[in-house]
Enzyme design. Structure first.
Site, PDB file in Angstrom:
ATOM      1  CE  LYS A  70     -16.040  50.123  47.624  1.00 38.40           C
ATOM      2  NZ  LYS A  70     -15.170  50.481  46.490  1.00 38.40           N
ATOM      3  CB  SER A 145     -16.747  48.078  43.877  1.00 38.89           C
ATOM      4  OG  SER A 145     -15.789  49.000  44.342  1.00 38.89           O
ATOM      5  CB  SER A 169     -14.932  51.568  42.699  1.00 43.66           C
ATOM      6  OG  SER A 169     -14.737  50.309  42.095  1.00 43.66           O
TER       7      SER A 169
END
Ligand SMILES: [Zn+2]
Lengths: 475, 469
Positions: A70, A145, A169
């Protein structure tokens, strides 16, 4: 799994990693999971690994595994964007501790994945670089996210991935993309190198298609780090040999509340029944202060965010919108107006508000009190049960661009934020499909008992067969 | 400056003291020795505020702050917290300063202490640990400069902020307080106030009935008296009706200039720093620091009075100087005559001990003291020998020998000199009988004739002569 296959010379790491990049080339145009690839660096590492296999050298536990990261976790010499324009041109001169540990175990970083700007969102639409699509249905969001990491893993564009979880997330995209995603206990994984959204809530965590590979990645990144004062020295326990036999599972009533879609609830009840047939004992319980958790979460997260994001002023690195000679206030205001997206600005404003003189006591202090209460209730509940259970997301993955108010958007985090507020470890495991769309089941365990979660996830996943998104299968 | 009637001045100080004895910064491993470095040379991802980095607390800084707290008679907290003080400024790499706070649930590392200054107690509100920001350089002055340069070498240096109650009444008293504070902190060995910018000060000044004005940016203690006198005068011209505001001390022009009024006062949005754990100090730990920390002047003075029987005044003067105290203690191990010893040290060596360890060996000095004690030489001779030895770099003993120094102890010889002196001044004896001053004058005249005479013996014989008549 890949490491043992590489270790036994059954596959070459180079071929495996190269095939992964080929897959990315074919699929990612439609999915947009990655923001940046490191093909050269990854293949170099794979070749070095193959040479070591030939020479009989020692191999790390993640040997040859391709890891998607990420883009809020720093990897030395790869650009870090956080899905934001404001970090334009920022190449961190350091790798996160989690990345260093992955590389020490011979895991190979493939590239950086898309996310909601600074981790603020649950759809990966709040990215300055465009949204990521759900591999199961390209017209839908992958969750967020850590949506890029979830989509990459689901579509087979990475062996495993790292996400970060501040209020769900990791678990939200794991649920929407039908993969396993673990948010470790607060303090379990070093946050050094994780660009902060809300420090007291978040953890880096592993994502993967199978629980086994998630465990492997978790073991590699867990453990005390002197660079993170909040990291713990508590040792990781091994998985339970007996599976879920005798495991006391507590269904949290509030997790099956009115906001949850009936078909989603049904699927998760089916999952519960399956755990029972595997030997678990299922009961019900209620956590009275849970309805307050969303409000508490957003107050604390936004407060911390407003402070964390202050450093982006255009003076030292990243975007600097002002080129002429103006006063300091104008210069940094222009950079921040131009560099941050809508959602980030909203959260900075709200966070600034709740910390302001005259409001601090009413919002921040009170939120911390409810947080303590919630933690007490969960601790108590986890004396009666080994794990607590509910749907990860109360809804199926929404359509891209679907018009919702920010409040409606925040509401779908209702089941995930409690684990962050209490610091407890939580996992989302695939729990079937409704109308071809994935449903995730969430399990929450006592502090530092990730072993219990993964034991259950391994048992639950066994014999289910790994489904692949139709698009990925066609490829 | 003495406040005029009706305009009582109240001054509170906020002193920022860098813990210059620390080798590294407060939250990273960067060297804290930045003064001779090129701009932005002593920085790392942590103190430069790069995203994703985390602070790791310097344990030594806690020990030093605890020492300061104890030396200033504070209560050291068993559990204190770091807070974030949020504000935008280019010298602040993270957009917030990691500091401590005493409101909003915060606890500073030490609080509720006091410092005795010239017999008056100045209360210490609290002592807190925090990081220094970077440094801005302006072209010209702060209000006229068209650009500024930022140097982050100083960013992250460990600071201790010492906040007083508004107990100070004039600029001179403020200066005396700061000097006392500085000598206390220096005697702990945690900070060197000589270093440029190591000790800085903000002041809150209000005249009775008037508003509180904060003066910032007083870069050294030397400037404090000037800045306070200026500000008190400025406020008096408003007859105490100064408005509540923050002002900036402009060193070059020696004036304070308005920065912002209280209405636009910043809201720092303090909240607990989530990246650091609370500072936990067990009572045993605090006790341990107390036992091992260097003694500060006040404690030393009372020990000297008790242990060596020094007079209060002498003990105070001696213990105010750390080097002289150390020298005294070295000498005291070798023998008695402590009062004489301390007197000679304070009287003759206050200008500084001679450089080099061998320049004045304690044995030699104690030898000299013993000569005075046994009346082999006079105190005046001892002083002369010391001065001569320090000037030429020779040994005191040699000087005594070379100069043939010896006290005249033969009472008959001294009596003869007395007779001579009195004989040359008719009527002097009569005057001395009733007047102390005239008596001392006569003693002085005798010593002038024979410097080697012991003043005590001269006085004794002179008094005898007065009785005889
Ligand atoms: Zn540094």
């Amino acid at each position: 799994m890949v490491p043992s296959m590489v270790g036994h010379g059954e596959i070459s790491a180079e071929e495996y990693i190269a095939s992964m990049f080929e897959r990315i080339e074919r699929l990612d145009l439609g999915i947009h999971a990655y923001l940046q690839l490191d093909r050269g660096g990854a293949l170099d590492k794979a070749r070095a690994l193959d040479r070591r296999v030939k020479n009989g050298g020692r191999l790390g536990k993640l040997a040859g595994m391709g890891v998607a990261v990420k883009d809020i976790i720093c990897v030395r010499s790869l650009q870090a964007t956080c899905g934001s324009k404001i970090l334009e041109g920022f190449f961190p001169p350091y790798s996160a501790t989690a990345i260093q540990r992955i590389e020490r175990e011979d895991g190979i970083v493939l590239g950086k994945t898309n996310l909601d700007e600074f981790g603020m969102g649950n759809t990966t639409q709040n990215s300055a670089f465009g949204p990521t699509m759900n591999p199961w249905d390209l017209s839908r969001v992958p969750g967020g996210s850590s949506g890029g990491s979830g989509a990459a893993v689901a579509a087979g564009m990475a062996s495993v991935a790292l996400g970060s979880d501040t209020g769900g997330s990791i678990r939200c995209p794991a649920s929407f993309c039908s993969v396993v995603g673990l948010k470790p206990t607060y303090g379990r994984v070093s946050r050094y190198g994780l660009i902060p959204y809300a420090n007291s809530l978040e953890q880096i965590g592993p994502m993967g298609r199978e629980a086994e590979s998630v465990w492997l990645l978790f073991e590699a990144i867990a453990g005390h780090d002197p660079e993170d004062a909040t990291s713990s020295t508590e040792p990781v326990r091994p998985l339970r040999a007996g599976g879920v036999e005798g495991l006391r599972v507590g269904r949290i009533k509030e997790f099956f509340g009115e906001g949850a879609q009936p078909k989603v609830k049904e699927k998760v009840m089916d999952g519960c029944a399956r755990l029972e047939t595997l030997g678990a004992k299922v009961g019900d319980l209620s956590i009275a202060s849970l309805p307050y958790s969303l409000a508490v979460y957003y107050i604390i997260a936004m407060a911390e965010a407003s402070s964390n994001l202050s450093r982006y002023d255009g003076v030292r690195y990243g975007l600097s919108a002002e080129k002429g000679t103006v006063d300091w206030n104008t210069a940094f205001s222009r950079t921040r107006s131009e560099g941050f997206g809508e959602e980030v600005k909203r959260r900075i404003l709200l966070g600034t508000f709740v910390l302001s003189a005259g409001y601090y006591e009413a919002y921040y202090v009170r939120a911390q009190k409810v947080r303590e209460l919630l933690t007490r209730e969960f601790t108590l509940a986890l004396k009666k049960f080994d794990v607590l259970l509910g749907p990860t997301m109360p809804v199926l993955p929404p359509k891209l661009g679907e018009k919702v108010t920010p409040l409606e958007d925040y509401l779908i985090d209702i089941n995930t934020v409690a684990a962050n507020l209490t610091g407890l470890p939580a996992i989302s495991v695939p729990c079937g499909f409704v109308d071809g769309l994935p449903v995730g089941m969430q399990l929450i365990a006592p502090r530092f008992r990730e072993d219990v979660l993964l034991t259950a996830a391994v048992a639950f996943g066994k014999g289910q067969g790994l489904k692949s998104p139709p698009l990925a299968e066609a490829a | 400056m003495q406040a005029e009637a009706g305009l009582r001045v109240k001054i509170g100080l906020e002193v920022h003291c860098q813990l210059t004895a620390l080798k590294t910064k407060l939250f990273c491993a960067c060297s804290s020795d930045y003064r001779s470095s090129e701009p932005n040379e002593k920085i790392c991802p942590v103190c430069f505020g790069l995203p994703g980095t985390l602070p790791v607390l310097n344990a030594k800084a806690i020990e030093y702050a605890t020492m300061i707290g104890l030396a200033l008679n504070c209560t050291v907290a068993n559990r204190s917290l770091f807070y974030r003080k949020n504000y935008f400024y280019p010298d602040l790499p993270k957009g917030f300063q990691i500091s401590q706070y005493d409101k909003a649930g915060g606890v500073a590392i030490a609080s509720a202490g006091s410092v005795d200054v010239e017999g008056k107690s100045i209360r210490i509100t609290r002592i807190q640990l925090e990081e220094d920001p970077g440094k801005l350089t302006y072209e010209g002055t702060i209000d006229k400069s068209s650009y500024s340069l930022v140097d982050y070498n100083r960013a992250g240096i460990a600071l201790v902020e010492i906040v007083t109650e508004p107990d100070i009444e004039d600029a001179r008293e403020a200066k005396a307080f700061l000097e006392k504070l500085r000598s206390t902190i220096e005697s702990l060995g945690v900070s060197n106030g000589e270093l440029d910018g190591a000790m800085r000060c903000d002041a809150n000044i209000s005249l009775a009935g008037g508003a509180r004005v904060e003066v910032k940016n007083i870069s050294s203690f030397k400037e404090v008296e000037k800045a306070l006198n200026y500000e008190i005068l400025r406020q008096k011209t408003f007859s105490g009706n100064a408005s509540s505001e923050t002002r900036h001390w402009d060193e070059r022009r020696s004036i304070t200039i308005a920065l912002r009024s209280k209405e636009e006062e910043q809201d720092y949005r303090y909240f607990p720093e989530p990246d650091l754990r609370p500072i936990v100090l067990q009572p045993e730990t605090i006790e341990g620091v107390k036992k091992t920390m260097p003694e500060v002047a006040d404690a030393r003075a009372s020990r000297y009075a008790k242990e060596f029987g020094l007079s209060r005044q002498l003990a105070k003067e001696l213990s105010a100087n750390k080097d002289l105290s150390a020298f005294f203690e070295e000498c005291a191990k070798l023998g008695g005559g402590y009062q004489e010893m301390a007197g000679l040290i304070v009287g003759e060596l206050s200008g500084g001990l001679p450089a080099g360890a061998s320049a004045l060996p304690p044995q030699e000095f104690v030898g000299l003291v013993k000569m005075v004690e046994s009346s082999a030489i006079t105190r005046a001779q001892a002083k002369e020998a010391l001065r001569e030895a320090l000037r030429t770099g020779g040994h005191v003993g040699d000087v005594v020998k070379q100069k043939n120094m010896s006290a005249v102890v033969d009472e008959r010889a001294i009596a003869a000199i007395i007779d001579r002196v009195v004989g040359a001044r008719p009527g002097a004896l009569e005057e001395a009988r009733g007047d102390k001053k005239s008596f001392s004058y006569l003693v002085g005249q005798v010593l002038k004739e024979e410097p080697r005479a012991q003043p005590g013996v001269v006085a004794k014989l002179l008094a005898k002569k007065l009785r005889e008549k």
